[in-house]
Enzyme design. Structure first.
Site, short mmCIF file in Angstrom:
data_model
loop_
_atom_site.label_atom_id
_atom_site.label_comp_id
_atom_site.label_asym_id
_atom_site.label_seq_id
_atom_site.Cartn_x
_atom_site.Cartn_y
_atom_site.Cartn_z
N LYS A 22 0.84 -1.21 0.00
CA LYS A 22 0.00 0.00 0.00
C LYS A 22 0.88 1.26 0.00
O LYS A 22 0.64 2.18 -0.79
CB LYS A 22 -0.89 -0.01 1.25
CG LYS A 22 -1.54 1.33 1.54
CD LYS A 22 -2.40 1.32 2.79
CE LYS A 22 -1.67 1.49 4.10
NZ LYS A 22 -1.34 2.87 4.49
N ASN A 23 1.87 1.28 0.88
CA ASN A 23 2.64 2.52 1.04
C ASN A 23 3.67 2.75 -0.06
O ASN A 23 4.34 3.78 -0.08
CB ASN A 23 3.29 2.57 2.43
CG ASN A 23 2.25 2.81 3.51
OD1 ASN A 23 1.09 3.14 3.22
ND2 ASN A 23 2.64 2.62 4.76
N CYS A 116 -4.59 12.74 13.23
CA CYS A 116 -5.35 11.50 13.08
C CYS A 116 -5.17 10.69 14.34
O CYS A 116 -4.54 11.15 15.30
CB CYS A 116 -4.92 10.73 11.85
SG CYS A 116 -3.37 9.89 12.06
N ARG A 121 0.70 14.59 13.34
CA ARG A 121 1.11 14.39 11.96
C ARG A 121 1.10 15.66 11.10
O ARG A 121 0.37 15.76 10.11
CB ARG A 121 0.27 13.29 11.32
CG ARG A 121 0.33 12.00 12.14
CD ARG A 121 -0.32 10.85 11.47
NE ARG A 121 0.46 10.33 10.36
CZ ARG A 121 0.05 9.32 9.60
NH1 ARG A 121 -1.10 8.76 9.83
NH2 ARG A 121 0.80 8.90 8.61
N ASP A 304 4.75 0.56 11.99
CA ASP A 304 3.54 -0.07 11.44
C ASP A 304 3.39 -1.54 11.86
O ASP A 304 2.38 -2.17 11.56
CB ASP A 304 3.52 0.03 9.92
CG ASP A 304 3.27 1.45 9.44
OD1 ASP A 304 2.86 2.29 10.26
OD2 ASP A 304 3.51 1.72 8.25
N ARG A 396 -8.65 -0.51 4.61
CA ARG A 396 -7.80 0.51 4.00
C ARG A 396 -6.46 -0.07 3.59
O ARG A 396 -5.84 0.43 2.64
CB ARG A 396 -7.56 1.66 4.98
CG ARG A 396 -8.79 2.47 5.27
CD ARG A 396 -8.45 3.62 6.15
NE ARG A 396 -7.31 4.33 5.59
CZ ARG A 396 -6.68 5.33 6.18
NH1 ARG A 396 -7.08 5.74 7.37
NH2 ARG A 396 -5.67 5.92 5.61
N1 EPU Z 1 6.45 14.64 10.90
C1 EPU Z 1 6.57 15.99 11.18
N2 EPU Z 1 6.50 16.87 10.14
C2 EPU Z 1 6.32 16.48 8.85
C3 EPU Z 1 6.21 15.11 8.56
C4 EPU Z 1 6.28 14.21 9.61
O1 EPU Z 1 6.73 16.37 12.33
O2 EPU Z 1 6.25 17.35 7.98
C5 EPU Z 1 6.53 13.65 11.99
C6 EPU Z 1 5.26 12.83 12.13
O3 EPU Z 1 4.28 13.49 12.91
C7 EPU Z 1 5.77 11.58 12.78
C8 EPU Z 1 7.16 11.42 12.16
O4 EPU Z 1 7.51 12.70 11.66
O5 EPU Z 1 5.89 11.73 14.16
C9 EPU Z 1 7.27 10.42 11.03
O6 EPU Z 1 6.21 10.63 10.13
P1 EPU Z 1 6.32 10.32 8.57
O7 EPU Z 1 6.19 11.60 7.83
O8 EPU Z 1 7.49 9.45 8.28
O9 EPU Z 1 4.98 9.48 8.35
P2 EPU Z 1 4.10 9.52 7.04
O10 EPU Z 1 4.97 9.72 5.88
O11 EPU Z 1 2.94 10.41 7.24
C10 EPU Z 1 4.31 6.98 6.45
C11 EPU Z 1 3.36 5.83 6.27
C12 EPU Z 1 2.80 5.44 7.62
C13 EPU Z 1 3.96 5.05 8.53
C14 EPU Z 1 4.96 6.20 8.62
C15 EPU Z 1 6.21 5.87 9.41
C16 EPU Z 1 2.53 6.15 4.03
C17 EPU Z 1 1.40 6.50 3.15
N3 EPU Z 1 2.31 6.21 5.34
O12 EPU Z 1 3.53 8.03 7.01
O13 EPU Z 1 1.97 4.31 7.41
O14 EPU Z 1 3.49 4.74 9.81
O15 EPU Z 1 5.37 6.60 7.30
O16 EPU Z 1 6.85 4.78 8.85
O17 EPU Z 1 3.59 5.79 3.57
C18 EPU Z 1 0.21 2.79 7.87
O18 EPU Z 1 0.42 2.25 6.77
O19 EPU Z 1 -0.54 2.26 8.75
C19 EPU Z 1 0.85 4.06 8.18
C20 EPU Z 1 0.40 4.89 9.13
#
Ligand code: EPU
Length: 416
Positions: A22-23, A116, A121, A304, A396
C-alpha cells in the site's frame, strides 16, 4: 459498517500470497501526475486507500484503466490543481499529490490533512522543503496554497525522518530545474521503489535507500511500466499470525531482504522463519520469549508493526518493554487488548507487556489500521469469539484479510 467475527483457537497452515505494498502504491500513483504519458503500475493491492488515491487522480483529470492486477493511469492534461478536504480527510497520504501537482502545473491547492488517531502528523517538513525549492506557500482556510513558476533544485536537510515528506520532495525534484540533494532522507524500501519508478520515467535519482538522495530534475518526464514491491507490513502481520497459531505457514511473493528488521525481532523471540527465494515459512514455536522492542525509521523496526508485535508479546514468557518512537499516540490497541485479558501497562511512549496471558474473545474496536490488525491477531489466539467493529480501517490496508486468513484455516467471518 462491516464487522469481523473471529472464532479463536484454530491452527493455521498452508500458503498465503502477499499483496503489493500500500505505502509504495500510493506514492507511485501520485507520481503518475508528473507526466502526460500513460504509466502502467502492476501488483497494486486491492485496498480502500489505493481506490481512494485513484479517485483523487480521477478528480485531477486522470483516465484510469484497470489491468490484470494493476492499472494504467493517463493524465494528458490536469483538470484541476486542487485536492479537496473531502478526499484528503479520508486519507492523509493524499498529500502526496502536492509536490507533483506543483511541479507540473506551477500551482497546487491541497487540503491540510489534520491530525489523526495516531498523532498530530504535521506536514511542515514537506512545506519547508518545497519552499527551499522556490515555492511560495501560504496556508489559507485549511488549505496549502503553493505557487512556483518552476521549482529549482536545492539542498534540503530534514531535521528528522519523514517518509511521505521525502517522497513528496523526490517527486517535485524530478521535474525541478537542477539537482536536489535530500539529507537525512527516509530510507524505507518504499522510497527505493519510488526512486526506481522515477528513473523509469526519465529522472536521475541516486542514493535512494541511503540517507542522502540526489535527484537531477528534467523538463519533462515520460510514461513507463512499474511493478510495486510486496507489502512488508502485510508480510509481518501474517508472520505474527503464524508465530502465534501456525503449523507450517508459507508466505509467497515476499521480499525477505526488506523485512529483515521484522525477521530479526521475531527470531529473537524464538520464532523460526525459513527463507527460500521469495517465500517465508514459519510455525509457532513451542515457547515464545518476551523481547523488548523500540520502533525506529528503517532500517529499524517499523512502527507499522508495533501493534501486531504487541499481540505476539501477550503470548510470550516474560516482560517485554515496547517503546514507540515515531508517533505520539500509537497505543490505542492497548485498551482493547486489556479487555481481552492482556496484562499491559502504558507509561508515556512505553508499553510494558507481561505474558503469557490467556486471552478471551470480546467486542473490540480500533481507531487505526495497524491497531485493528493487532486485534485480529489477538482474536486468533483468544478463547471464544471476538467481534472487531469498524473494520473499514483494516480494509484501507489489508487485501481480503478474511479470505486470506480463512484459507489458512482461521474462522473469520465478515458481517455486513
Ligand atoms: N512529521 C513531522 N512533520 C512532517 C512530517 C512528519 O513532524 O512534515 C513527523 C510525524 O508526525 C511523525 C514522524 O515525523 O511523528 C514520522 O512521520 P512520517 O512523515 O514518516 O509518516 P508519514 O509519511 O505520514 C508513512 C506511512 C505510515 C507510517 C509512517 C512511518 C505512508 C502513506 N504512510 O507516514 O503508514 O506509519 O510513514 O513509517 O507511507 C500505515 O500504513 O498504517 C501508516 C500509518
Amino acid at each position: 459498517m462491516d464487522k469481523l467475527r473471529v472464532a479463536g483457537g484454530q491452527r493455521l497452515s498452508g500458503r498465503v500470497a502477499i499483496a503489493g505494498a500500500k505505502n509504495a502504491a500510493l506514492p507511485a500513483l501520485a507520481a503518475c501526475l508528473l507526466t502526460d504519458e500513460p504509466v502502467r503500475l502492476s501488483n497494486l493491492p486491492d485496498v480502500v486507500d489505493v481506490r481512494t488515491m485513484l479517485r483523487v487522480l480521477e478528480q485531477l483529470g486522470a483516465q484510469t484503466t484497470t489491468l490484470d492486477g494493476g492499472v494504467e493511469v493517463s493524465i494528458p492534461d490536469l483538470a484541476s490543481h486542487e485536492a479537496p478536504y473531502d478526499l484528503v480527510r479520508k486519507m492523509r497520504a493524499s498529500v502526496l499529490v502536492l509536490g507533483p501537482i506543483l511541479a507540473r502545473e506551477g500551482r497546487a491547492r491541497v487540503s491540510l490533512p489534520g491530525g489523526c488517531a495516531i498523532g498530530e502528523r504535521p506536514i511542515n517538513l514537506h512545506i519547508d522543503g518545497l519552499t527551499r525549492m522556490g515555492a511560495q506557500i501560504e496556508i489559507d482556510s485549511g488549505y496549502v496554497e503553493a505557487r512556483a513558476d518552476r521549482l529549482h533544485g536545492a539542498e534540503i536537510a530534514f531535521p528528522h525522518k519523514t517518509v511521505t515528506g521525502t517522497e513528496n520532495l523526490m517527486m517535485a525534484a524530478a521535474l525541478a530545474e537542477g539537482t536536489t540533494v535530500l539529507r537525512n532522507a527516509a530510507q524505507e524500501p518504499e522510497i527505493v521503489d519510488l526512486a526506481e519508478l522515477l528513473c523509469g520515467m526519465g529522472a536521475s535519482v541516486r542514493g535512494a535507500g541511503s540517507d542522502v538522495i540526489e535527484i537531477d530534475g528534467r523538463g519533462r518526464l515520460g510514461g513507463t511500466e512499474h511493478r510495486v514491491i510486496p507489502d512488508r507490513i502485510e508480510t509481518g502481520t501474517y508472520l505474527v499470525a503464524a508465530a502465534l497459531m501456525g503449523d507450517d505457514v508459507t508466505l509467497t511473493g515476499c521480499r525477505p531482504d526488506q523485512v529483515e528488521p521484522i525477521l530479526d525481532q521475531l527470531r529473537a523471540t524464538g520464532v523460526k522463519v525459513g527463507v527460500v527465494g521469495d517465500a517465508l515459512t514459519v510455525s509457532a514455536p513451542n515457547r515464545l520469549t518476551a523481547r523488548d522492542l523500540r520502533t525506529a525509521p528503517h532500517p529499524g523496526f517499523p512502527t507499522d508493526m508495533q501493534a501486531q508485535y504487541m499481540a505476539l508479546m501477550t503470548q510470550a514468557h516474560g516482560t517485554a518493554v515496547i517503546t514507540e518512537t515515531v508517533f505520539e499516540h500509537r497505543f490505542m490497541h492497548v485498551a482493547e487488548l486489556l479487555r481481552m485479558g492482556a496484562d499491559i501497562r502504558i507509561d508515556g511512549h512505553t508499553a510494558v507487556v507481561v505474558g503469557p496471558r490467556a486471552l478471551t474473545g470480546a467486542q473490540v474496536m480500533a481507531t487505526d489500521l495497524r491497531a485493528s490488525a493487532c486485534l485480529v491477531l489477538a482474536a486468533l489466539v483468544a478463547a471464544g469469539t471476538t467481534t472487531i467493529n469498524r473494520i473499514y480501517h483494516l480494509d484501507r490496508g489489508y487485501e481480503a484479510i478474511e479470505t486470506k486468513l480463512g484459507a489458512l484455516g482461521a474462522s473469520v467471518e465478515r458481517i455486513r
